[in-house]
Design a protein around this motif. Structure first.
Motif, PDB file in Angstrom:
ATOM      1  N   ALA A 204       0.881  -1.361  -0.096  1.00  0.00           N
ATOM      2  CA  ALA A 204       0.017  -0.105  -0.043  1.00  0.00           C
ATOM      3  C   ALA A 204       0.717   1.285   0.026  1.00  0.00           C
ATOM      4  O   ALA A 204       1.447   1.406   0.775  1.00  0.00           O
ATOM      5  CB  ALA A 204      -0.708   0.200   1.172  1.00  0.00           C
ATOM      6  N   MET A 206       0.791   5.153  -0.002  1.00  0.00           N
ATOM      7  CA  MET A 206       0.105   6.250   0.464  1.00  0.00           C
ATOM      8  C   MET A 206       0.475   7.577   0.233  1.00  0.00           C
ATOM      9  O   MET A 206       1.471   7.649   0.913  1.00  0.00           O
ATOM     10  CB  MET A 206      -0.478   5.774   1.885  1.00  0.00           C
ATOM     11  CG  MET A 206      -1.473   4.702   1.878  1.00  0.00           C
ATOM     12  SD  MET A 206      -1.726   4.153   3.900  1.00  0.00           S
ATOM     13  CE  MET A 206      -0.066   3.436   4.177  1.00  0.00           C
ATOM     14  N   ASP A 212      -4.220   9.463  -1.580  1.00  0.00           N
ATOM     15  CA  ASP A 212      -4.373   8.701  -2.593  1.00  0.00           C
ATOM     16  C   ASP A 212      -3.420   7.561  -2.623  1.00  0.00           C
ATOM     17  O   ASP A 212      -2.266   7.766  -2.096  1.00  0.00           O
ATOM     18  CB  ASP A 212      -3.872   9.594  -4.035  1.00  0.00           C
ATOM     19  CG  ASP A 212      -4.933  10.477  -4.255  1.00  0.00           C
ATOM     20  OD1 ASP A 212      -6.221  10.500  -3.937  1.00  0.00           O
ATOM     21  OD2 ASP A 212      -4.714  11.301  -5.111  1.00  0.00           O
ATOM     22  N   THR A 213      -3.818   6.262  -3.030  1.00  0.00           N
ATOM     23  CA  THR A 213      -3.416   5.183  -2.531  1.00  0.00           C
ATOM     24  C   THR A 213      -3.299   4.156  -3.770  1.00  0.00           C
ATOM     25  O   THR A 213      -4.294   3.944  -4.297  1.00  0.00           O
ATOM     26  CB  THR A 213      -3.951   4.477  -1.478  1.00  0.00           C
ATOM     27  OG1 THR A 213      -4.074   5.050  -0.155  1.00  0.00           O
ATOM     28  CG2 THR A 213      -3.234   2.842  -1.233  1.00  0.00           C
ATOM     29  N   LEU A 215      -2.338   0.398  -4.568  1.00  0.00           N
ATOM     30  CA  LEU A 215      -2.096  -1.100  -4.083  1.00  0.00           C
ATOM     31  C   LEU A 215      -1.205  -1.962  -5.258  1.00  0.00           C
ATOM     32  O   LEU A 215      -1.923  -1.768  -6.030  1.00  0.00           O
ATOM     33  CB  LEU A 215      -3.558  -1.776  -3.655  1.00  0.00           C
ATOM     34  CG  LEU A 215      -4.238  -1.090  -2.692  1.00  0.00           C
ATOM     35  CD1 LEU A 215      -5.512  -1.798  -2.529  1.00  0.00           C
ATOM     36  CD2 LEU A 215      -3.701  -0.977  -1.334  1.00  0.00           C
ATOM     37  N   LYS A 361     -10.840  -2.589  -0.193  1.00  0.00           N
ATOM     38  CA  LYS A 361     -11.376  -1.259  -0.272  1.00  0.00           C
ATOM     39  C   LYS A 361     -12.920  -1.142   0.511  1.00  0.00           C
ATOM     40  O   LYS A 361     -13.397  -0.197   1.076  1.00  0.00           O
ATOM     41  CB  LYS A 361     -11.834  -1.237  -1.793  1.00  0.00           C
ATOM     42  CG  LYS A 361     -12.892  -0.229  -2.540  1.00  0.00           C
ATOM     43  CD  LYS A 361     -12.977  -0.082  -3.716  1.00  0.00           C
ATOM     44  CE  LYS A 361     -13.960   0.858  -4.227  1.00  0.00           C
ATOM     45  NZ  LYS A 361     -15.275   0.675  -3.728  1.00  0.00           N
ATOM     46  N   VAL A 406      -7.334   8.426   3.486  1.00  0.00           N
ATOM     47  CA  VAL A 406      -7.478   7.452   2.489  1.00  0.00           C
ATOM     48  C   VAL A 406      -8.920   7.283   2.515  1.00  0.00           C
ATOM     49  O   VAL A 406      -9.520   7.368   1.135  1.00  0.00           O
ATOM     50  CB  VAL A 406      -6.589   6.107   2.952  1.00  0.00           C
ATOM     51  CG1 VAL A 406      -7.165   5.150   1.786  1.00  0.00           C
ATOM     52  CG2 VAL A 406      -5.191   6.589   2.650  1.00  0.00           C
ATOM     53  N   GLU A 411      -8.227   8.493  -3.240  1.00  0.00           N
ATOM     54  CA  GLU A 411      -8.623   7.340  -4.376  1.00  0.00           C
ATOM     55  C   GLU A 411      -7.595   6.102  -4.457  1.00  0.00           C
ATOM     56  O   GLU A 411      -6.475   6.411  -4.279  1.00  0.00           O
ATOM     57  CB  GLU A 411      -8.637   8.084  -5.540  1.00  0.00           C
ATOM     58  CG  GLU A 411      -9.473   9.321  -5.816  1.00  0.00           C
ATOM     59  CD  GLU A 411      -9.493   9.999  -7.152  1.00  0.00           C
ATOM     60  OE1 GLU A 411      -8.530   9.495  -8.134  1.00  0.00           O
ATOM     61  OE2 GLU A 411     -10.304  10.929  -7.351  1.00  0.00           O
ATOM     62  N   MET A 412      -8.308   4.926  -4.462  1.00  0.00           N
ATOM     63  CA  MET A 412      -7.560   3.858  -4.364  1.00  0.00           C
ATOM     64  C   MET A 412      -7.731   3.172  -5.774  1.00  0.00           C
ATOM     65  O   MET A 412      -8.551   3.048  -6.595  1.00  0.00           O
ATOM     66  CB  MET A 412      -8.324   2.870  -3.300  1.00  0.00           C
ATOM     67  CG  MET A 412      -8.166   3.216  -2.001  1.00  0.00           C
ATOM     68  SD  MET A 412      -8.877   2.247  -0.687  1.00  0.00           S
ATOM     69  CE  MET A 412      -7.672   0.888  -0.869  1.00  0.00           C
ATOM     70  N   THR A 414      -5.297  -0.014  -8.159  1.00  0.00           N
ATOM     71  CA  THR A 414      -4.272  -1.339  -7.968  1.00  0.00           C
ATOM     72  C   THR A 414      -3.459  -1.335  -9.230  1.00  0.00           C
ATOM     73  O   THR A 414      -4.079  -1.049 -10.316  1.00  0.00           O
ATOM     74  CB  THR A 414      -5.378  -2.459  -7.651  1.00  0.00           C
ATOM     75  OG1 THR A 414      -4.544  -3.614  -7.404  1.00  0.00           O
ATOM     76  CG2 THR A 414      -6.415  -2.691  -8.825  1.00  0.00           C
TER      77      THR A 414
END
Length: 512
Positions: A204, A206, A212-213, A215, A361, A406, A411-412, A414
């Motif tokens: 992760a 961050m 904002d992250t 993954l 999430k 977060v 926003e996440m 991947t």
């Protein structure tokens, strides 16, 4: 005679047993009231004044919490995860409870009638005991909660900071870092298999200012991992072949010979510490911390927070007994959530990776600080049993605030280091580093194509190139990258979270 003595002393006559009990009961919500009734003005004024001052102080503190930009529950959670605040609060609760109980008992002593019958005295003592319990019970619960949090904090998080890291600065907890990277590990151990395997590995990354992250998912079956030059692992598994097992087996390999193979045998968990540094070396990121959760213990964590709501679009079979997670919007308990993120029946490692990202999430979005605080006993017990980490206690409040950012603002997205973008049997580590660098650099620049939140497809006008579902570009032959890779007719994988392509994808677009 006692009444006459009271009159000669200038004090009012003592009331009857019933009235004495009423005045004593009044001392529970308003300590000192019975003392004022018996004309003990100095004692009554001091007791009542201290009590009202404490109430006003608590009200002012509550107003400050509500007005704070950080958020009321986040601040409370932050304080609850600091030893000095916990010990101070426990000491204050204990002191106030003892004084309050003393005032209640003394209120009865000074108001009870002299020469009352034995039955009246027993009744009075029983009622005073009940009144004391109204104060003692919540105080005991608060003290137990404080002790539970304090014990969990000390058993899970490191008391001392890593000497390799800069000293903790509360004013700048990240020491000017724009990003903080944490390795998230899911360990899988059972009675019917040997050792521990880290079947779930995810970084992760961050942004400390926006939340904002990204993954970065690493498949468990990545092979040919490389090790820093000069390390014991590099000597044991030299290039060009490198590590001749899958990446998820490295933890156990080091655990069997920590003194010989671990980068730091003195670390609290030499295997996890070594795995963290090996992954950092291979992907080209500086990973500061790790957090490892036992997969079976994950079930207890989900149960402790009351489950997680998940939209299942296709049936997910699991286990050897023919279990199935049926389609629909469902609140999964710990058992079902575990299998949602673990099942590979009619699936593969990469589909499972995608569901794990979606599950992370969902949990981040749905778990409220109030849920954590109201379920702290179950959560603390499950956390202590299943979580291990090298995050120091001093950094925990900063991580709470970052996690809140977060969830609320960030926003996440991947990036899965899986086929077709990465060959797990013979990964090109230089290409892997490039993919990771571009994913994080693109997220920092905010130059990803805007997407429609409902469908996850690019917004009209975002690109002139033809594209498949979820922004997946098509080649000159009209086939999507997934079709070219698999040879199947489906334009994209039908499992949630399964990424195709070299660019990171927003979890909003991948997770139903």
């Amino acid at each position: 005679m006692a009444a006459e003595d009271d009159q000669r002393d200038g004090a009012p006559a003592r009331p009857s047993t019933g009235r004495a009990l009423l005045w004593t009961a009044a001392s529970v919500p308003l300590p000192g009231l019975a003392h004022l009734r018996m004309r003990r003005r100095v004692a009554g004024t001091v007791i009542l004044g201290l009590y009202l001052s404490m109430v006003l102080g608590l009200a002012a503190w509550g107003w400050w919490l509500v007005a704070s930009e950080t958020g009321t529950m986040t601040l409370v959670a932050t304080m609850a995860l600091q030893s000095r605040w916990l010990l101070s609060a426990m000491g204050l609760v204990f002191g106030v409870a003892v004084l309050w109980l003393t005032v209640i008992v003394h209120s009865w002593v000074i108001t009870r009638p002299a020469g009352a019958s034995r039955g009246s005295r027993v009744l009075g003592a029983a009622m005073v005991l009940l009144l004391c319990l109204t104060v003692a019970t919540p105080s005991a619960l608060a003290l137990h909660g404080g002790y539970t949090a304090y014990q969990t904090l000390n058993n899970v998080f490191q008391a001392e900071e890593d000497p390799l890291h800069p000293p903790h600065d509360e004013a700048d907890p990240w020491n000017g870092q724009e990003r903080v990277n944490v390795l998230l590990l899911g360990s899988d151990s059972a009675d019917n298999r040997y050792g521990v395997r880290t079947d779930s590995m995810m970084i992760a990354s961050m942004d400390t200012s926006t939340g904002d992250t990204v993954l970065v998912g690493l498949p468990r079956n990545l092979e040919n991992a490389r090790f820093p030059e000069g390390s014991a692992l590099a000597e044991r598994y030299p290039e060009p072949y490198g590590f001749d097992m899958m990446l998820n087996e490295l933890y156990q390999v080091v655990a069997e010979e920590p003194e010989a193979l671990a980068f730091r045998p003195s670390a609290s968990d030499p295997s996890a510490d070594t795995l963290k540094k090996v992954i950092a070396h291979n992907v080209g990121l500086e990973i500061g911390y790790y957090a490892m959760v036992d997969m079976m213990g994950f079930r207890d964590l989900i149960d402790a927070i009351g489950g997680v709501e998940v939209l299942i679009e296709e049936p997910i079979p699991y286990g050897v007994h023919g279990g199935v997670l049926e389609p629909g919007l469902r609140r999964l308990n710990g058992h079902d959530a575990l299998w949602y993120g673990r099942s590979r029946t009619n699936s593969d490692d990469y589909g499972r990776m995608g569901r794990q990202g979606c599950l992370l999430k969902y949990v981040a979005e749905q778990v409220e600080p109030t849920t954590v605080l109201t379920s702290y006993r179950k959560l603390a017990g499950a956390t202590e049993r299943t979580l291990s980490t090298d995050i120091p206690q001093a950094k925990v409040p900063a991580f709470v605030e970052l996690a809140d950012m977060v969830t609320d603002k960030g926003e996440m997205s991947t990036l899965q280091l899986s086929p077709p973008q990465v060959s797990t049997a013979d990964p090109d580590w230089e290409e892997v580093r490039k993919l990771v660098d571009e994913a994080i650099a693109g997220e920092e620049a905010g130059d990803g194509a805007p997407t429609d939140e409902a469908s996850g497809s690019p917004s009209p006008g975002a690109s002139d190139e033809p594209s498949g579902p979820a922004g997946e570009e098509t080649g000159d032959d009209g086939l999507t990258e997934w079709q070219e890779y698999t040879g199947l007719d489906e334009e994209r994988p039908d499992e949630p979270g399964r990424q195709v392509g070299e660019d990171p994808t927003a979890l909003e677009a991948l997770c139903p």
